[in-house]
Design a protein around this motif. Structure first.
Motif, PDB file in Angstrom:
ATOM      1  N   ASP A 282       0.840  -1.196   0.000  1.00 36.45           N
ATOM      2  CA  ASP A 282       0.000   0.000   0.000  1.00 36.45           C
ATOM      3  C   ASP A 282       0.872   1.242   0.000  1.00 36.45           C
ATOM      4  OD1 ASP A 282      -2.789  -0.999   0.206  1.00 36.45           O
ATOM      5  OD2 ASP A 282      -2.027  -1.937   2.026  1.00 36.45           O
ATOM      6  N   GLY A 286      -1.156   4.372  -4.746  1.00 42.48           N
ATOM      7  CA  GLY A 286      -1.774   3.150  -5.242  1.00 42.48           C
ATOM      8  C   GLY A 286      -1.353   1.948  -4.427  1.00 42.48           C
ATOM      9  N   SER A 287      -2.023   0.830  -4.692  1.00 43.28           N
ATOM     10  CA  SER A 287      -1.741  -0.429  -3.994  1.00 43.28           C
ATOM     11  C   SER A 287      -1.639  -1.558  -4.998  1.00 43.28           C
ATOM     12  CB  SER A 287      -2.855  -0.732  -2.986  1.00 43.28           C
ATOM     13  OG  SER A 287      -2.936   0.267  -1.986  1.00 43.28           O
ATOM     14  N   ARG A 296      -2.173  -7.613  -9.121  1.00 43.78           N
ATOM     15  CA  ARG A 296      -3.320  -6.745  -9.339  1.00 43.78           C
ATOM     16  C   ARG A 296      -3.046  -5.390  -8.688  1.00 43.78           C
ATOM     17  NH1 ARG A 296      -5.271 -11.254  -7.025  1.00 43.78           N
ATOM     18  NH2 ARG A 296      -6.037 -10.129  -5.188  1.00 43.78           N
ATOM     19  N   GLN A 298      -4.568  -1.219  -7.746  1.00 42.06           N
ATOM     20  CA  GLN A 298      -5.657  -0.260  -7.588  1.00 42.06           C
ATOM     21  C   GLN A 298      -5.020   1.113  -7.392  1.00 42.06           C
ATOM     22  OE1 GLN A 298      -8.644   0.243  -4.050  1.00 42.06           O
ATOM     23  NE2 GLN A 298      -9.493  -1.305  -5.443  1.00 42.06           N
ATOM     24  N   HIS A 299      -5.241   1.989  -8.340  1.00 42.75           N
ATOM     25  CA  HIS A 299      -4.647   3.312  -8.291  1.00 42.75           C
ATOM     26  C   HIS A 299      -5.484   4.241  -7.420  1.00 42.75           C
ATOM     27  CE1 HIS A 299      -3.296   7.311  -9.853  1.00 42.75           C
ATOM     28  NE2 HIS A 299      -2.129   6.693  -9.829  1.00 42.75           N
ATOM     29  N   ALA A 302      -8.744   5.370  -8.772  1.00 40.77           N
ATOM     30  CA  ALA A 302      -9.801   4.375  -8.926  1.00 40.77           C
ATOM     31  C   ALA A 302     -10.151   3.703  -7.605  1.00 40.77           C
ATOM     32  CB  ALA A 302      -9.372   3.322  -9.942  1.00 40.77           C
ATOM     33  N   THR A 303      -9.689   4.270  -6.501  1.00 44.85           N
ATOM     34  CA  THR A 303      -9.963   3.675  -5.197  1.00 44.85           C
ATOM     35  C   THR A 303     -11.395   3.978  -4.762  1.00 44.85           C
ATOM     36  OG1 THR A 303      -7.653   3.944  -4.532  1.00 44.85           O
ATOM     37  CG2 THR A 303      -9.266   3.624  -2.773  1.00 44.85           C
ATOM     38  N   ARG A 319     -12.855  -7.487  -4.726  1.00 41.48           N
ATOM     39  CA  ARG A 319     -11.831  -8.069  -5.607  1.00 41.48           C
ATOM     40  C   ARG A 319     -12.004  -7.598  -7.053  1.00 41.48           C
ATOM     41  NH1 ARG A 319      -8.626 -12.334  -3.833  1.00 41.48           N
ATOM     42  NH2 ARG A 319      -9.119 -13.112  -1.736  1.00 41.48           N
ATOM     43  N   GLN A 321     -12.575  -4.716  -8.017  1.00 45.36           N
ATOM     44  CA  GLN A 321     -12.177  -3.315  -8.173  1.00 45.36           C
ATOM     45  C   GLN A 321     -10.673  -3.170  -8.449  1.00 45.36           C
ATOM     46  OE1 GLN A 321     -13.594  -2.017  -4.384  1.00 45.36           O
ATOM     47  NE2 GLN A 321     -15.720  -1.778  -5.054  1.00 45.36           N
ATOM     48  N   TRP A 322     -10.009  -4.298  -8.703  1.00 42.76           N
ATOM     49  CA  TRP A 322      -8.566  -4.275  -8.974  1.00 42.76           C
ATOM     50  C   TRP A 322      -8.320  -4.655 -10.425  1.00 42.76           C
ATOM     51  CZ3 TRP A 322      -4.741  -3.716  -4.901  1.00 42.76           C
ATOM     52  CH2 TRP A 322      -5.305  -3.499  -3.645  1.00 42.76           C
TER      53      TRP A 322
END
Length: 386
Positions: A282, A286-287, A296, A298-299, A302-303, A319, A321-322
């Motif tokens: 994290d 992003g993560s 995978r 998640q920016h 887009a979080t 899940r 959302q990645w």
């Protein structure tokens, strides 16, 4: 026609699962099947394996299975090390036998490539690094997880600045290793006996050291809790024995730059994740979640914005959302890829950084992890030097 440079490699410990599957079959023999390692200057490195061990019948069976000649088997390690035609000594034995064998190989002037941990304690590991330095031989330690597709993708993200400022790393590793009574265990019984060099800290903390060090920063402190969750197991002959080594470890590592890493390692856990090991990273921007093969992301942009409300069912599919990180290239077997780098290092003097000093850092972290667990406190991890 390319000139062939034959490199004879004494492989000690190939009757074990890892030595056989990953190092002999999927690395050395696979390199031979592809025609060797092409240096690009008209020279091809051709590895010639010499299978070393105590069980001659098992070694000869392996040699026959893979079309190796009668001269590809040896049971006298001292004679092997005295043979000037042997260039590299590789060790995949149990840990208790490794330090003495590597020291002998260094004294004989052989280049060293070895599984980890390199010794049972940090002083022994540093001794090997000093011996290799003084002897002027080249040396490398297997650090295979750096070459996994999932972690290669993760490193690509780190190097590209995807995370912004990295805050934390969470790792989950493990699976259920059967006790051996009603189903055979997937790991050898010595892994669960401390007196034989077993334990998950000794096995896995060296991995976590190089993964954290190479991707995120040097480990500066360690705090660990260990358990032997399954106190009785059954060995390869079906005999019950006391499990004296830790089969689970729960570690917190503080890294240079303020990153906090938490990694759970267990042979007593049932898998509820996509892969047997996963790391979640994290950062402010992003993560990512990386496993053995997949990664995978998640920016920040887009979080989603979940709201805690235990009174109603969750409506979001978290899940989903990645986004998957694409391969963007071919990924070879990680063990084979590192073998090729080490062979190029030996023959062409190309750079190579995963040496016996790196191996000593892994042994140090395991040793401090066990001490932390025994004493119930956080310990500093001092920088090692020769």
């Amino acid at each position: 026609m390319a000139a062939r440079r034959t490199v004879r490699i004494a492989l000690n410990g190939v009757t074990g699962r890892m030595g056989y599957r990953q190092h002999l079959v999927r690395s050395i023999l696979a390199i031979r099947e592809q025609g060797g390692v092409d240096l690009g200057d008209g020279t091809v490195i051709w590895p010639e394996p010499l299978l070393v061990g105590r069980r001659e019948h098992a070694l000869r069976a392996l040699a026959a299975r893979h079309g190796l000649g009668d001269d590809a088997v040896a049971t006298d390690l001292d004679a092997v090390l005295a043979d000037d035609s042997v260039d590299i000594y590789f060790d995949a034995q149990i840990t208790l036998a490794r330090e003495e064998a590597i020291a002998k190989a260094i004294a004989a002037g052989k280049h060293i490539y070895t599984e980890k941990p390199t010794a049972t304690g940090v002083e022994g590991a540093l001794r090997l690094a000093r011996l290799a330095r003084d002897a002027g031989v080249k040396h490398g330690v297997v650090q295979d997880k750096l070459f996994l597709p999932g972690l290669l993708k993760l490193k690509r993200l780190v190097d590209g600045g995807f995370f912004g400022r990295i805050l934390s790393v969470r790792g989950e590793f493990g699976y259920w290793v059967f006790e051996g009574d009603w189903q055979a265990a997937q790991r050898p019984s010595w892994n669960y006996r401390a007196q034989d060099g077993g334990g998950i800290v000794v096995d896995m903390f060296p991995h976590w050291e190089y993964v954290l060090h190479e991707l995120f920063g040097r480990v500066e402190t360690v705090q660990a809790v260990t358990r032997t969750h399954i106190p009785q197991r059954w060995d390869e002959e079906g005999k019950a024995y006391e499990a004296t080594a830790d089969d689970a470890a729960y570690g917190i590592f503080e890294l240079a730059g303020g990153i906090v890493a938490q990694i759970n390692s267990s042979w007593s856990v049932r898998v509820n994740r996509d892969e047997l090991v996963e790391f979640q990273v994290d950062g402010t921007e992003g993560s990512a979640v990386a496993g053995l093969r997949n990664c995978r992301v998640q920016h920040r942009s887009a979080t989603p914005k979940p709201v805690w409300n235990p009174d109603i069912p969750a409506t979001e599919r978290f899940r989903g959302q990645w986004a998957e990180v694409p391969d963007n290239g071919e990924f070879d077997n990680g063990f084979k890829a590192q073998w090729e780098l080490f062979l190029r290092h030996v023959v062409a003097d190309e750079p190579y950084s995963w040496d016996l000093m790196a191996g000593a850092r892994g042994v140090q972290l395991a040793e401090l992890g066990l001490t932390s667990a025994a004493e119930g406190r956080r310990l500093s991890v001092p920088e090692l030097s020769l």
